[in-house]
Design an enzyme around this catalytic site. Structure first.
Site, PDB file in Angstrom:
ATOM      1  N   LYS A 261      15.163  14.528  36.483  1.00  0.00           N
ATOM      2  CA  LYS A 261      15.132  14.149  37.903  1.00  0.00           C
ATOM      3  C   LYS A 261      16.512  14.427  38.469  1.00  0.00           C
ATOM      4  O   LYS A 261      17.494  14.440  37.730  1.00  0.00           O
ATOM      5  CB  LYS A 261      14.826  12.656  38.061  1.00  0.00           C
ATOM      6  CG  LYS A 261      14.279  12.305  39.411  1.00  0.00           C
ATOM      7  CD  LYS A 261      12.790  12.530  39.448  1.00  0.00           C
ATOM      8  CE  LYS A 261      12.194  12.308  40.803  1.00  0.00           C
ATOM      9  NZ  LYS A 261      10.716  12.306  40.704  1.00  0.00           N
TER      10      LYS A 261
ATOM     11  N   ASP B 107      10.685  15.824  45.901  1.00  0.00           N
ATOM     12  CA  ASP B 107      10.398  14.386  45.782  1.00  0.00           C
ATOM     13  C   ASP B 107      10.674  13.835  47.183  1.00  0.00           C
ATOM     14  O   ASP B 107      10.588  14.599  48.164  1.00  0.00           O
ATOM     15  CB  ASP B 107      11.278  13.756  44.694  1.00  0.00           C
ATOM     16  CG  ASP B 107      10.758  12.400  44.240  1.00  0.00           C
ATOM     17  OD1 ASP B 107       9.793  12.364  43.475  1.00  0.00           O
ATOM     18  OD2 ASP B 107      11.297  11.357  44.679  1.00  0.00           O
TER      19      ASP B 107
HETATM   20  N1  GLU Z   1       8.546  14.503  42.166  1.00  0.00           N
HETATM   21  C1  GLU Z   1       7.243  14.634  41.571  1.00  0.00           C
HETATM   22  C2  GLU Z   1       7.044  13.572  40.520  1.00  0.00           C
HETATM   23  O1  GLU Z   1       7.576  12.486  40.652  1.00  0.00           O
HETATM   24  C3  GLU Z   1       6.958  16.042  41.109  1.00  0.00           C
HETATM   25  C4  GLU Z   1       7.889  16.632  40.113  1.00  0.00           C
HETATM   26  C5  GLU Z   1       7.643  18.108  39.809  1.00  0.00           C
HETATM   27  O2  GLU Z   1       6.718  18.692  40.338  1.00  0.00           O
HETATM   28  O3  GLU Z   1       8.421  18.634  39.019  1.00  0.00           O
HETATM   29  O4  GLU Z   1       6.328  13.704  39.571  1.00  0.00           O
END
Ligand code: GLU
Length: 446
Positions: free
Chosen positions: A128, A168
């Site tokens: 993240k 996100d």
């Molecule tokens: N931010 C999204 C999640 O919390 C997607 C992450 C992604 O597609 O890499 O899963």
């Protein structure tokens, strides 16, 4: 024998390391509580110290993001990328731009992402990232310059086989475009280093809808397991972003009555239920309105409650889709008094520890975000494979794959979470994700 063999030892160790990181402690403790018996029952897990290793990010990148605002002045933000665990695939997870972003929040999100990604069955590790940048009130030019400055540093740490960021909170298709543009410019490479791209340059069908649609596919599987149907269920949804709106759209399509949406300023209640046209209008207009929900309230003659959340309403199903720790113990008690029957997390960890304890005590089905919101990252995984093979799947085939993946996650939760007369989805998800990561760790050695 390994160092920790009970929850108290683990807790002491992790609290000693990160005493001030409350979100990170919340997420790691919650997992450890559920998997400690599995850990103790497997000698290779203990010998390889998998639980403590899984609770430490493999790498944290922390950098400054200097950029020029429209007045020509320098502004400086902090940027991070937490590459938590790469055992089963390239690090993968979104980027969040929000003034509240800090290391504890990104670490908890990266930690959760590892287990979520493991549950999808795809070869993707967990990560993240983001910045403490507040995009509210910024011009399009400022957003572009910020994204470019952020990527100028981040680009050296990512790549299709290394780490693949996505969106996100506050990082949507516009920001992904600017971020990807800068990555491509510097690296002279077209490819899958970022997902959530526009369909015109390597994006996948269904990626935008995937988290919200996936949540409803999971809900349908849960309801089927309990011999119920989504039609006519009263559903309360919080949030007004991508996840909330697409979950609403899919739920309405299947005949549910969606009574709420919300944002940081308050909530919209529409007792007779929102329609597909209302949600589509919100999706089309949200970029141009200061508060899309008050505008929608006028349009549908709904009630706008300043500073409130939807959880005081009567509903059969609660889908918290806004942000972490948005639904607390008191809200959980109110929902239960009002006879809520199912709670599925659309956001990452939107229920506080206290709220989860309330749901757990009441034994209603509660599905944690790492299982129920995995649809977004799952389609990101498919975007990566489409980019690697220079092919594109059709909308229908990807939507069907999403449904299959969500049903498969449901089955894993059922298999690992079955207790006497109920399914403990939270425990099932933790155990299933943990096993996949722990097994990969054992096989790859120290
Ligand atoms: N931010 C999204 C999640 O919390 C997607 C992450 C992604 O597609 O890499 O899963």
């Amino acid at each position: 024998m390994s160092y920790q063999s009970n929850f108290d030892n683990f807790n002491e160790w992790i609290t000693g390391l990160f005493p001030d990181q409350k979100e990170y402690l919340q997420a790691t403790r919650e997992l450890a509580r559920d998997v400690i018996d599995i850990f103790n029952a497997h000698e290779p897990y203990k010998k390889n110290d998998v639980l403590r290793r899984l609770s430490m990010p493999e790498r944290i990148i922390h950098f400054s993001v200097p950029w020029l605002n429209d007045q020509g002045n320098v502004e400086i933000n902090q940027g991070w990328r937490i590459q938590h665990n790469g055992m089963i695939g390239p690090y993968k997870g979104g980027l969040r731009f929000h003034p509240t972003v800090n290391e504890s929040i990104l670490k908890f999100l990266a930690f959760e992402q590892c287990f979520k990604n493991a549950l999808t069955g795809l070869p993707i590790g967990g990560a993240k990232g983001g910045a403490d940048f507040n995009p509210k009130g910024r011009s399009d030019q400022e957003i572009m310059r910020f994204c470019q400055a952020f990527m100028t540093e981040l680009q050296r740490h990512i790549g299709p086989y290394t780490d693949v960021p996505a969106g996100d909170i506050n990082v949507g298709s516009r920001e992904i475009g600017y971020l990807y543009g800068q990555y491509r410019r510097i690296n002279n490479r077209f490819g899958g280093a970022i997902t959530g791209k526009d369909i015109s340059f390597g994006g996948s069908h269904v990626r935008t809808e995937a988290t919200g649609f996936g949540l409803i596919y999971m809900l349908q599987a849960v309801l089927k397991e309990h011999h119920e149907n989504i039609a006519d269920m009263r559903i309360g949804i919080s949030g007004a972003g991508n996840v909330a709106l697409h979950a609403a759209l899919k739920a309405i399509e299947h005949g549910a009555c969606v009574i709420s949406l919300s944002n940081s300023r308050g909530c919209l209640i529409v007792d007779k239920g929102l329609t597909t046209a209302d949600i589509n209008w919100a999706i089309d207009n949200k970029a141009h309105k200061d508060n899309i929900l008050t505008a929608l309230a006028e349009r549908v003659q709904g009630q706008w409650h300043d500073g409130k959340t939807p959880w005081q309403e009567k509903m059969d199903i609660a889908l918290p889709c806004a942000t972490q720790n948005e639904l607390d113990g008191e809200a959980a008690k109110t929902l239960l008094q009002n006879k809520v029957k199912y709670v599925l997390e659309g956001a990452n960890m939107p229920c506080t520890d206290k709220a989860r304890q309330e749901f757990d005590r009441s034994e209603i089905p509660f599905v944690p975000g790492k299982a129920s919101n995995a649809g977004g990252v799952a389609i990101s995984g498919l975007e990566m494979s489409q980019n690697a093979s220079f092919r594109r799947g059709s909308y229908t085939s990807i939507d069907e794959t999403l449904e299959d993946i969500m049903h498969n996650i449901h089955q894993q939760c059922v298999d690992e979470g079955r207790e006497n007369n109920r399914i403990n989805y939270a425990r099932g998800a933790n155990i299933a994700g943990f096993r996949r990561l722990a097994d990969a760790m054992v096989l790859q050695g120290i």
